[in-house]
Write a protein that holds these residues in place. Sequence first.
Motif, PDB file in Angstrom:
ATOM      1  N   CYS A 177       0.899  -1.041   0.236  1.00 37.01           N
ATOM      2  CA  CYS A 177       0.134  -0.165   0.133  1.00 37.01           C
ATOM      3  C   CYS A 177       0.645   1.559   0.493  1.00 37.01           C
ATOM      4  CB  CYS A 177      -0.994  -0.252   0.997  1.00 37.01           C
ATOM      5  SG  CYS A 177      -2.248  -1.111   1.198  1.00 37.01           S
ATOM      6  N   ASP A 208      -8.831   5.781   0.475  1.00 37.07           N
ATOM      7  CA  ASP A 208      -8.689   4.174  -0.315  1.00 37.07           C
ATOM      8  C   ASP A 208      -7.108   4.192  -0.294  1.00 37.07           C
ATOM      9  OD1 ASP A 208     -11.020   3.262  -0.293  1.00 37.07           O
ATOM     10  OD2 ASP A 208     -11.508   4.003  -2.634  1.00 37.07           O
ATOM     11  N   ASN A 248      -3.319  -2.535  -2.523  1.00 40.55           N
ATOM     12  CA  ASN A 248      -4.469  -3.402  -2.116  1.00 40.55           C
ATOM     13  C   ASN A 248      -4.526  -3.229  -0.503  1.00 40.55           C
ATOM     14  OD1 ASN A 248      -3.899  -4.423  -4.697  1.00 40.55           O
ATOM     15  ND2 ASN A 248      -6.610  -4.563  -4.982  1.00 40.55           N
ATOM     16  N   LEU A 276      -6.510  -6.049   1.456  1.00 45.34           N
ATOM     17  CA  LEU A 276      -7.721  -6.930   1.778  1.00 45.34           C
ATOM     18  C   LEU A 276      -8.309  -7.427   2.982  1.00 45.34           C
ATOM     19  CD1 LEU A 276      -6.294  -9.650  -0.980  1.00 45.34           C
ATOM     20  CD2 LEU A 276      -7.346  -7.786  -1.760  1.00 45.34           C
ATOM     21  N   HIS A 295     -11.466  -9.801  -0.483  1.00 50.44           N
ATOM     22  CA  HIS A 295     -11.898  -9.262  -1.149  1.00 50.44           C
ATOM     23  C   HIS A 295     -11.432  -7.565  -0.984  1.00 50.44           C
ATOM     24  CE1 HIS A 295     -15.344 -11.854  -1.331  1.00 50.44           C
ATOM     25  NE2 HIS A 295     -15.357 -12.251  -0.161  1.00 50.44           N
ATOM     26  N   ASP A 296     -11.271  -7.183  -2.634  1.00 50.56           N
ATOM     27  CA  ASP A 296     -10.487  -5.567  -2.118  1.00 50.56           C
ATOM     28  C   ASP A 296     -11.527  -4.775  -1.272  1.00 50.56           C
ATOM     29  OD1 ASP A 296      -9.222  -3.499  -2.581  1.00 50.56           O
ATOM     30  OD2 ASP A 296      -9.191  -3.820  -4.937  1.00 50.56           O
ATOM     31  N   THR A 297     -11.181  -4.080  -0.440  1.00 51.61           N
ATOM     32  CA  THR A 297     -11.958  -3.322   0.136  1.00 51.61           C
ATOM     33  C   THR A 297     -12.536  -2.227  -1.106  1.00 51.61           C
ATOM     34  OG1 THR A 297     -10.031  -1.765   0.313  1.00 51.61           O
ATOM     35  CG2 THR A 297     -10.789  -3.627   2.381  1.00 51.61           C
TER      36      THR A 297
END
Length: 1323
Positions: free
Chosen positions: A1084, A1132, A1137, A1139, A1143-1145
């Motif tokens: 990130c 964001d 990413n 996760l 699942h991708d936030t």
Amino acid sequence: MSDPVVLRSIKKLGEDNYAFDLDGKSKKSSEKKENNIRVGFFQLFRFSSSMEILMMAVGSFCAIVHGAAQPAVLLVFGAMADTFIEYDIEMQELKDPGKICVNNTVVWINGTIHQNEKNATIRCGLLDIEQEMTKFAAYYGGIGCAVLLLGYLQICFWVMAAARQIQKIRKAYFRKVMRMDIGWFDCTSVGELNTRISDDVNKINESIADQVAIFIQRLTTFVCGFLLGFVSGWKLTLVIIAVSPLLGVGAAIYGLAVAKLTGRELKAYAKAGAVADEVLSSIRTVAAFGGEKKEVERYDKNLVFAQYWGIRKGIIMGLFTGYMWLIIFLCYALAFWYGSKLVLEEEEYSPGTLLQVFFGVLVGALNLGQASPCLEAFATGRGAAANIFETIDKKPTIDCMSEDGYKLDKVRGEIEFHNVTFHYPSRPDVKILDNLNMVIKAGETTAFVGASGAGKSTTIQLIQRFYDPTDGMITLDGHDIRSLNIQWLRSQIGIVEQEPVLFATTIAENIRYGRDEATMEDIIKAAKQANAYNFIMDLPQQFDTHVGEGGSQMSGGQKQRIAIARALVRNPKILLLDMATSALDNESEAIVQEALHKARLGRTAISIAHRLSAIKAADVIVGFEHGKAVERGTHEELLKRKGVYFMLVTLQSKGDTAVNKEETEIEPNLEKVQSFSRGSYRASLRASLRQRSRSQLSNVVPDPPLSIARDHTEYMNLMPSYEEDDEQESLVVEEDVKPVPFTRILKYNASEWPYMVLGSLAASVNGAVSPLYALLFSQILGTFSILDEEEQRIQINGVCLLFVLIGILSFFTQFLQGYTFAKSGELLTRRLRKIGFQAMLGQDIGWFDDRKNSPGALTTRLATDASQVQGATGSQIGMIVNSFTNIGVAMIIAFYFSWKLSLVILCFLPFLALSGAVQAKMLTGFASQDKKALEATGRIASEALSNIRTVAGMAKEKMFIDNFEKHLDMPYKAAIKKAHVYGLCFGFAQSIVFIANAVSYRYGGFLVDAEGLHYSFVFRVISAIVTSGTALGRASSYTPNYAKAKTSAARFFQLVDRVPKISVYSEKGEKWDDFKGSIEFLNCKFTYPSRPDIQVLKGLTVTVKPGQTLAFVGSSGCGKSTSVQLLERFYDPEKGNVLIDGHDTTKINVQFLRSKIGIVSQEPVLFDCSIADNIKYGSNTKEATMEKVIEAAQKAQLHDFVMSLPEVKYETNVGAQGSQLSRGQKQRIAIARAIIRDPKILLLDEATSALDTESEKTVQAALDKAREGRTCIVIAHRLSTIQNADIIAVMSQGLIIERGTHDELMAMEGAYYKLVTTGAPIS
């Protein structure tokens, strides 16, 4: 707050300071209460010199003459009407073919002298109508010019005199405030003083400037008008006066009612405003707990009240306007009916006298009505002056500017406390020091230790003589410090506080504050001693670097070192260090500590600290408990005694090895990254800490409600000066708003269309009323020249009856217009506010970080924008329709009866309209200019007053006063300029009417003569156009309002149309059932939108399996809290990413995601409702049961505490921002709130760092319980909280540098090991 300053021992000079006996006090306070109510009106002028008195006298004289001008014009007007009527009768007689004019007498052609029924001979041929009219026109013109001059002089003199006095008041007030003792500041809030310096003085200004002149003028007009009435015709005057109380009373009640209802409406809105403010200030908490919809409902509920009062106000305003018009028309009918009777039957009056009397009384009454707003201004001025003059007259208990007292030749620096007892003046019931005895030896370093609130900092403030002890005395080298000169005493003392205050100037200047005559060498030397020289030389401008407002451009450690240099440059005999290092991270602390150590040599030093490292080195340690010094000795001696000191040492459990210092304030290493301020919610935290350190320091201020300095100061620095803020904000807003079509505003109001249509109809009828009045009025004049008496009587009665009918009609239409537009407008306001609030809550968190979206700004926007938009629709439409029908009908009437005369008068319309608009503008326009001019002084005052302790400690009051007075010249010059401009405009506006009349009547006379126009038509055309001209002026004065509404609307729709990057309200996004709670950060990268130049995360990668606990460690600014905010999806990541369960936030439904996460932050935000409601706030279900709440409370170790509360237990209100509870209690409520969500993921951001050791234990236990079976992310500085985590990740500058369990990391002997063993920073 009106009377905060009674509770203080009053010490006369040279007399010892006894605490005074109670009866003395109570007597005093009751006297105080009475005189505080009001200042007499003439006392407002107590600062006027003979010159100003002369100016005011001349101004008043001009105002009186000006006031007499209007009634004087009526004399001319009456004579003129008589002339017209006489001329008309003569013309009618001579139309008879059988009559002729001989020797100025009308005779029959057959030679007999013509006599009318009354046997009087009729004169003729003496009237040259043209010449007469020229004479009258000259009168009019002359009076017009005189009015121009007088109006200019009266305003100009009064405004100038006021400006000079206000200048003096401002100076006197600021001087006095700066002389006040610190105890007085404890009882008076700085914000209040700032408003007083600006607003209250402005209010005094309003009440002693032009308002007085206008009041005198109107009063004179009133007196002269009535005099004219009584002298010319007392019978008619009495009849009219009999009716006028109805009007006067109506107007008075109307004024009161509107004021009262507006107050009610504002109060009703205030409730909703408070909700909005609370929600917006804690937007992160609302978002984290998904409370947006709840909050919008709660806000809307409170809006109902405001709507109700707004509609009530509309109804009452409509009723009153209707009533006023009704009475006015009935009054006309009565006056003309009775007047014409007197003229025709009793022959007491000429028609001209009738007009003089009628208009004299009317003008008089109107001016009396217009004089009443001035009275309101006087009242506000007197109210405002009460506070200001009270302060100016007050004697400070400790006068820091006084010349009295000894100055010792040689100071050794031995300080001794003899039986000192002390209470803070702001909290007289709490004993801070209790018979304190101790000796501080010269040249030694003495350290004070003890729990918060034991009185350590208080002793330091007493040594500086910020306060005098209630009992006992403090001596310096054997002299009672009360006998010493204050300025001299303070010049011997150097102080470094916990939160050092720097002033908004360069580093060199800041150091020079310590001693005025310091040379650059001295400054450099001091900087070297304070270990500050190197970092200053690394800065691009070195010593000329500007430190920003409140030192905001510097890191904590840098500020501390500049403050130490500032203290050292004085070369003080006594050095006071109040927690000078507690707010620093390790690295900075070590450097500052070393600087302090150097600084102490050869001086008497007193140091207060919580960290042992800072204390061990002292020569003597004094242990405090409950305001007494209970033990003294060296470190080793005291450990053996096992007393207070021993307990404190053992409580800091892991001793010095752990980093568990009061490590609350975490400064990034700004020397490497010269950034502005620190990220995440540290800034807000810093504010709260400042608050805390203050309360810890002195326990003076019970925790102030930090409502605004919370949660949203995020990445801006807290600017002490608010004026600057507003200015910037308004600039930003004006730039980028696209105008919005009017139709769009109307669309929001569409459902109220029946109200709008009805209202517009009523308004158009109302508009036609005043031209109709002109028609009827001239009709009555016309009847006076009718020769047939019977015909006359019938006509007059007919006209009077029409007056009555118009009155009744206008009563209903005015009421309708008022009611319908108020109703539709209030519904619109409510709808807009709700939509606006909803839109605000839907924005992403990044939007709130923007300076111009601070909660303060947003709440104001909700309050004002919506009601201004209503201004553009509701009553505005009514006003516009009204004015246009008025003008339309007037023009039709005028052109129908005489198009030539109408054209001549129309030339003056622009001027008339302009003068109307100019006057309306005058009344509002100057206020804003003044505000601008005063900003510089406001900034100085605000800086000096917010940091009064620092200013006093350095004895710099004089400097700030001089600076303040230097900046006062600009507003003064502006005020003088305004006096001339305003005077001219006022004179012009007043005189233009007279000039217009002169021209029009002169030309009317010509038309009567040359074209046989009937004279009543002249009056008809002129009065129709003049009334419509004023209507036009009224309409144009509404345009600025309309423009304001347009910008408000544009701003509003811009907000509604903004599409947030992360939408809370959308239903889109993934949801799944078996939510496990595994978390993965993949590479990130992230920068805060409000600080795009600093990358906070530079590729963070870390995985947490369901049920594991991950701890983040690292120095501040390394991105720990940021990662938590990414997880909550407040932001964001730019790259990479986050996760959750794979699942991708960015694709998960926001509400779903947040419902699975519980968060406990360092500064928990509670809402102003009961404990139970605060806990329920976390619940995901609609209504959590009480069982659930209690269960959560038990888990959070809160239940027992709640049960110990009196009566209501869980229904206890926590106060605004939770102010009724202690830190630990707030934390536990926040934990319960997180537990009731039953979250799968628990985030703990520094959840215990702000607590003292005992509360920390309880909270820690609660947290450990809460972590069971959940994925957990912990951020902490105290290692005790981290050791048992499954994974510890050490972060530095946005990356993870090592990870593992406690034992693994200790074995690696890397950064973590270093951190634990040495307390070194992780860089």
